[in-house]
Enzyme design. Sequence first.
Site, PDB file in Angstrom:
ATOM      1  CB  SER A  10      -0.964  -0.035   1.180  1.00  0.00           C
ATOM      2  OG  SER A  10      -1.952   0.961   1.049  1.00  0.00           O
ATOM      3  CG  ASP A  43      -7.356  -2.416  -2.560  1.00  0.00           C
ATOM      4  OD1 ASP A  43      -7.906  -1.793  -1.630  1.00  0.00           O
ATOM      5  OD2 ASP A  43      -6.114  -2.478  -2.691  1.00  0.00           O
ATOM      6  CG  HIS A  53      -5.568  -2.501   0.979  1.00  0.00           C
ATOM      7  ND1 HIS A  53      -5.180  -1.869  -0.175  1.00  0.00           N
ATOM      8  CD2 HIS A  53      -4.738  -2.024   1.959  1.00  0.00           C
ATOM      9  CE1 HIS A  53      -4.181  -1.043   0.080  1.00  0.00           C
ATOM     10  NE2 HIS A  53      -3.897  -1.113   1.369  1.00  0.00           N
TER      11      HIS A  53
END
Length: 765
Positions: A607, A692, A728
Amino acid sequence: MTPDDELPPPPMRPAGEPPPADRLPPPPRAPRVPSLLTLHGVTIGDNYGWMRDPATPALAGYLAAERAYYDAHSSRLAGLTRELYREAAGRIPGQDEDSVRWRVGGFAYWTRIPAGQQNRQFLRSRSGGTGRQAGTAEQAGTAEQAGTADQAGTAEQTGTAEELLLDENVLAAGTGYVDVSAFEPSPDGTLLAWSADTTGAEIYALRITDLATGADLPEIIERTSPGIAWSADSRQLFYLVPDELNRQHQVWRHRIGTDAGADVLVLAEPDARFDLTLHAARSGGLVVITAASRDTTEVHVIPAADPEAGPACVAPRRPGVEYTVDHAAAAGPAGGPGELYIVTNDGATEYRLMRAPLSAPRRRNWTEVPCAAVSPARADTRLACCDVFAGHLLLTLRRAGAPLLAITDLTGGGIREVAPAMPAGSIRVEHAEAYDAGTVIIAEESLTEPPVWSELDLATGARRELRRGAVPGYEPSRYLTWRLRATAADGTEIPVTLARRAGTPLDGSAPCLLYGYGAYESCEFPEFDVSLPSLLDRGVVYAIAHVRGGGECGRNWWLQGRLRAKPNTFGDFIAVADWLAGDPAAGDTAGSRALVDSSRICSRGLSAGGLLQGAVYSRAPGRWRAVVAEVPFVDCVHTMLDPGIPLTVSEWDEWGDPRDPGDFACLLSYSPYENPPPGQRPDLLVTGAVHDPRVLVHEPAKWVARLRETDTAGARVLLRVELGAGAHTGPSGRLARLSYEAEVQAFVLDAMGVTGGPGTVGSRS
């Protein structure tokens, strides 16, 4: 664990005969649709902006082609992947795996992962005795037995049979994915409110179960966010609702037994920079609603005994000022509203502890609690949290890059600091649900030590071990972990946590996997992972770079890696790699002695940590043997110009707003999509997920397409995209997670040239 032939198969694609290298398909080529963006006198070309429309049929086709390309290439490593999966799965206990038990309202609650299954069950039994945990190592006979038995007491010990309240394995049966975000028994113990997401899109259906019958009540609320709180009489329930961009923007109140269409809006947050959170105070006296941006908060409270009262603001928001609150109930028969304990950066960069009467909580009535752990303010100690109990305060601190707990009385006196008991370890409060309890449950672990759960006595600071994580066949004494400091280009010392197997040399010959994150003041404190020993057993040195932008060294650590200071994060990470490699440019004397093989350093992050990987891939391509960028935020300029997608508006305070010329110039300078590296590039594995909601799948897809377009040296670039249910952070379920991790490890080991089994000590053969 069960014998190898009884291990559950890895939940991955079937492994066939790997295709010869000359039969591998060519890399996909995404359609090019040129477009231009001109801002502040600068024009940026973008051939793949069309991917930002998720409804475009060509996007689904391109993502499927990338997944097929990944599968074809990774099939060459299917044998190593299966081996890594079996090793990690073999470290999972073969019998039911129970958590420690925590006690609330006359019941003991715990979770269980049944043998051979992926997900948790939630259980409870009627609590008996004094409320202290049953089944310590002494009671069980040995520490090993305590780690595998029901350490918290059997049904016979607690006096009643266990009740199965919820089973994630049943919830996941349809899609293979589940995330239970909320699990809250009502104060009277008769109802259970819980919410689950079964796609990975972070939209949760809220249900209420009648625990006497096990049946769900008919009122299902289909679109909610994590966060619920009960009224004191167990008849009303507060919950959060997201907007169309998944921002938690409203709190609603539901009356049990009524249709959800009659629910009442309690509070709405109109400012798109702010998200709402919701919880019940441990005292049972308050429902607490917090509106928070990246650097500003505002808290509202509602009496739990008067749920239809309007929310009362504790102190109006002021830009740059944050505060959180917990409630201390009034002592004695006279009662009264009690006090608020407040953790704030108002007048103290690393935060201080204040208190105020609940009847008059505004800022002018705040007085500082003279706690020696944090007052007077210490530049090396960040006060992160204050948990309030009937007779004690439990502080969560970060000092000099390491976690720390501290216990005080309600006046801030009698300080007792509780540090991790293991080298380079972490410590956290695991369960502290009961306001009048004299103990809480804490957890400690490190990169090489499985978690240890202990009962912490708030009166004395003494720890009583309850349970050790059972890891069959694993011996922690065979591994070493420690913390060192590298030096960045500006002289800042960067903490680095390392782990290796005993016997792995630190003479510059071992390969290294370096992990980093560095955003949102988030802390990458060490955690044990049953997959990691497979890397260490093959002679890999594992390291975590605690770079600026994170929070390990306090609020200033974040400020030095945020907004236009963001490039410090990338420079820190490269400096740590240089330091490990013995590059004199790393800037300190230790840097002149190589600890790991300079030519076999791989890096990894997820991320915002994926952005870190994209930035260092572009800035120092020659430093890395391979890079793993998981769900990376890499299309920085275009994403931060789009307020119509999740997170953009709220994250202008983290990354900057490109409508501002200075912020635009900074973002453009490091955005991986705008800065593909020239010449030779390291191997690259990128991941993404179609569901996501945090890093939309077009970001990694666009980046990979741009890298293929600009590649002149035949770099290996793979995009592993989850085309179905998946979140995610990847798949849910412990075996699915191990399978995913095995794929990533196989990619890394292959890039390092480590193809042998455990004991190969980082060899190239």
